[in-house]
Design a protein around this motif. Structure first.
Motif, mmCIF file in Angstrom:
data_model
loop_
_atom_site.group_PDB
_atom_site.id
_atom_site.type_symbol
_atom_site.label_atom_id
_atom_site.label_comp_id
_atom_site.label_asym_id
_atom_site.label_seq_id
_atom_site.Cartn_x
_atom_site.Cartn_y
_atom_site.Cartn_z
ATOM 1 N N LEU A 194 0.842 -1.198 0.000
ATOM 2 C CA LEU A 194 0.000 0.000 0.000
ATOM 3 C C LEU A 194 0.875 1.244 0.000
ATOM 4 N N ASP A 195 0.509 2.223 -0.815
ATOM 5 C CA ASP A 195 1.261 3.482 -0.849
ATOM 6 C C ASP A 195 0.887 4.406 0.296
ATOM 7 N N GLY A 196 -0.342 4.332 0.768
ATOM 8 C CA GLY A 196 -0.794 5.199 1.844
ATOM 9 C C GLY A 196 -2.141 4.748 2.361
ATOM 10 N N PRO A 197 -2.611 5.350 3.459
ATOM 11 C CA PRO A 197 -3.867 4.917 4.071
ATOM 12 C C PRO A 197 -5.061 4.973 3.126
ATOM 13 N N ALA A 198 -5.073 5.931 2.201
ATOM 14 C CA ALA A 198 -6.210 6.047 1.289
ATOM 15 C C ALA A 198 -6.393 4.802 0.429
ATOM 16 N N ASP A 199 -5.307 4.063 0.189
ATOM 17 C CA ASP A 199 -5.421 2.831 -0.599
ATOM 18 C C ASP A 199 -6.340 1.818 0.063
ATOM 19 N N LEU A 200 -6.461 1.904 1.398
ATOM 20 C CA LEU A 200 -7.326 0.956 2.092
ATOM 21 C C LEU A 200 -8.788 1.140 1.718
ATOM 22 N N ASP A 201 -9.183 2.346 1.316
ATOM 23 C CA ASP A 201 -10.562 2.561 0.875
ATOM 24 C C ASP A 201 -10.883 1.664 -0.316
ATOM 25 N N THR A 202 -9.941 1.595 -1.252
ATOM 26 C CA THR A 202 -10.120 0.731 -2.419
ATOM 27 C C THR A 202 -10.166 -0.733 -2.008
ATOM 28 N N VAL A 203 -9.260 -1.107 -1.105
ATOM 29 C CA VAL A 203 -9.205 -2.500 -0.661
ATOM 30 C C VAL A 203 -10.514 -2.913 0.001
ATOM 31 N N THR A 204 -10.986 -2.125 0.937
ATOM 32 C CA THR A 204 -12.197 -2.499 1.670
ATOM 33 C C THR A 204 -13.423 -2.489 0.758
ATOM 34 N N ALA A 205 -13.473 -1.562 -0.199
ATOM 35 C CA ALA A 205 -14.592 -1.549 -1.151
ATOM 36 C C ALA A 205 -14.570 -2.786 -2.038
ATOM 37 N N ASP A 206 -13.384 -3.154 -2.511
ATOM 38 C CA ASP A 206 -13.273 -4.343 -3.359
ATOM 39 C C ASP A 206 -13.606 -5.611 -2.577
ATOM 40 N N LEU A 207 -13.155 -5.664 -1.329
ATOM 41 C CA LEU A 207 -13.485 -6.827 -0.504
ATOM 42 C C LEU A 207 -14.985 -6.934 -0.278
ATOM 43 N N ALA A 208 -15.624 -5.806 -0.009
ATOM 44 C CA ALA A 208 -17.067 -5.816 0.256
ATOM 45 C C ALA A 208 -17.840 -6.400 -0.920
ATOM 46 N N ALA A 209 -17.348 -6.165 -2.137
ATOM 47 C CA ALA A 209 -18.012 -6.705 -3.320
ATOM 48 C C ALA A 209 -17.978 -8.228 -3.353
ATOM 49 N N HIS A 210 -17.009 -8.825 -2.646
ATOM 50 C CA HIS A 210 -16.893 -10.282 -2.605
ATOM 51 C C HIS A 210 -17.509 -10.874 -1.340
ATOM 52 N N GLU A 211 -18.095 -10.034 -0.490
ATOM 53 C CA GLU A 211 -18.860 -10.456 0.681
ATOM 54 C C GLU A 211 -18.102 -11.410 1.600
ATOM 55 N N PRO A 212 -16.996 -10.956 2.186
ATOM 56 C CA PRO A 212 -16.304 -11.813 3.165
ATOM 57 C C PRO A 212 -17.180 -12.045 4.389
ATOM 58 N N GLY A 213 -16.856 -13.092 5.127
ATOM 59 C CA GLY A 213 -17.677 -13.468 6.263
ATOM 60 C C GLY A 213 -17.482 -12.575 7.480
ATOM 61 N N PRO A 214 -18.309 -12.766 8.507
ATOM 62 C CA PRO A 214 -18.187 -11.989 9.747
ATOM 63 C C PRO A 214 -16.811 -12.170 10.373
ATOM 64 N N GLY A 215 -16.286 -11.087 10.944
ATOM 65 C CA GLY A 215 -14.991 -11.151 11.610
ATOM 66 C C GLY A 215 -13.805 -11.183 10.681
ATOM 67 N N PHE A 216 -14.022 -10.910 9.405
ATOM 68 C CA PHE A 216 -12.938 -10.920 8.429
ATOM 69 C C PHE A 216 -11.912 -9.842 8.790
#
Length: 264
Positions: A194-216
């Motif tokens: 990751l280049d910076g904290p803002a990159d996590l926004d992309t990561v979490t949005a992309d993960l949400a599209a794949h519907e990880p389970g509780p406690g991920f």
């Protein structure tokens, strides 16, 4: 969300001794760190001379601590036999009282870590090996009967005991779609590069599209001088402090460990 803080430790050179790693883990637990994870490498280029086995280090950590989560971060499954790894992971889960986390990934051949030993150098092939290995490994750890006849792995009507709960985190470089998609089916994603904290926004949005389970878990690692606060605010459930890989000095490492995780 409560963010946990851990150490991400290369067991190289001054730390290439499981006894030293165990001592550091005991100190880390005493000052409030939540996890102690060790790199898994056979080679790391000309600047690293000595390397400790991460599995022996994990056993030392388990024996010297009572609360810390621990595990390899990460082991390249394509160079492992998943049935042997399942036995090791289950034993470490029992030894640690359920504190073992299994970090897995594709691995990298940048210093010939695969090709020097005749292992598969092609990352596309290793990707298929990883998926097959995960199917066998998680099936065995799940305690059910596993029947698998694949290109790279075979398991014919086998069932393993004990079958303790072992969380699996998958690692991948930021921007690579396959590791993120793969990780969403398991327990966590250790995102590298990751280049910076803002990159996590992309990561979490992309993960949400794949519907990880509780406690991920979403896991990042930072240099010791980086402020974890911004990463916590962006949704990281684990922020690890990197120790290594080069020019490790044991006194310097102890200072980082003894300083504690600080406020999350």
């Amino acid at each position: 969300m409560t963010t946990r803080r851990g150490l991400f430790v290369a067991p190289f050179d001054a730390l290439a001794d499981p006894r030293v790693v165990g001592d550091l883990a005991a100190e880390a637990e005493a000052v409030g760190w939540d996890g102690f994870f060790v790199w898994d490498h056979l080679l790391y280029g000309d600047r690293v001379a000595a390397i400790a086995d991460p599995w022996t280090c994990c056993a030392a950590i388990a024996m010297r601590t009572e609360r810390l989560l621990l595990g390899p971060m990460v082991t390249p499954l394509p160079r492992r036999r998943p049935q042997v790894l399942a036995r090791q992971a289950a034993s470490l889960a029992v030894l640690s009282g359920g504190r073992f986390v299994l970090g897995l990934g594709l691995g990298d051949d940048w210093v010939g870590e695969f090709s020097a030993f005749g292992d598969e150098p092609d990352p596309r092939v290793r990707g298929r090996m990883l998926d097959e290995g995960l199917a066998v490994l998680t099936g065995l750890l799940g305690g059910g009967t596993v029947d698998h006849e694949g290109e790279h792995q075979v398991a014919r009507g086998v069932r393993f005991r004990p079958a303790p709960r072992v969380p699996v985190w998958l690692a991948g470089r930021h921007g690579n779609r396959a590791p993120l998609r793969r990780a969403a089916s398991y327990d966590g994603f250790f995102v590298i590069g990751l280049d910076g904290p803002a990159d996590l926004d992309t990561v979490t949005a992309d993960l949400a599209a794949h519907e990880p389970g509780p406690g991920f878990d979403v896991v990042v690692d930072l240099q010791p001088d980086q402020d974890p606060g911004a990463w916590v605010d962006r949704g990281a459930s684990w922020v690890l402090t990197r120790i290594g890989p080069y020019d490790l000095d044991l006194d310097d490492v102890r200072r980082i460990v003894r300083a504690g995780p600080g406020p999350a």
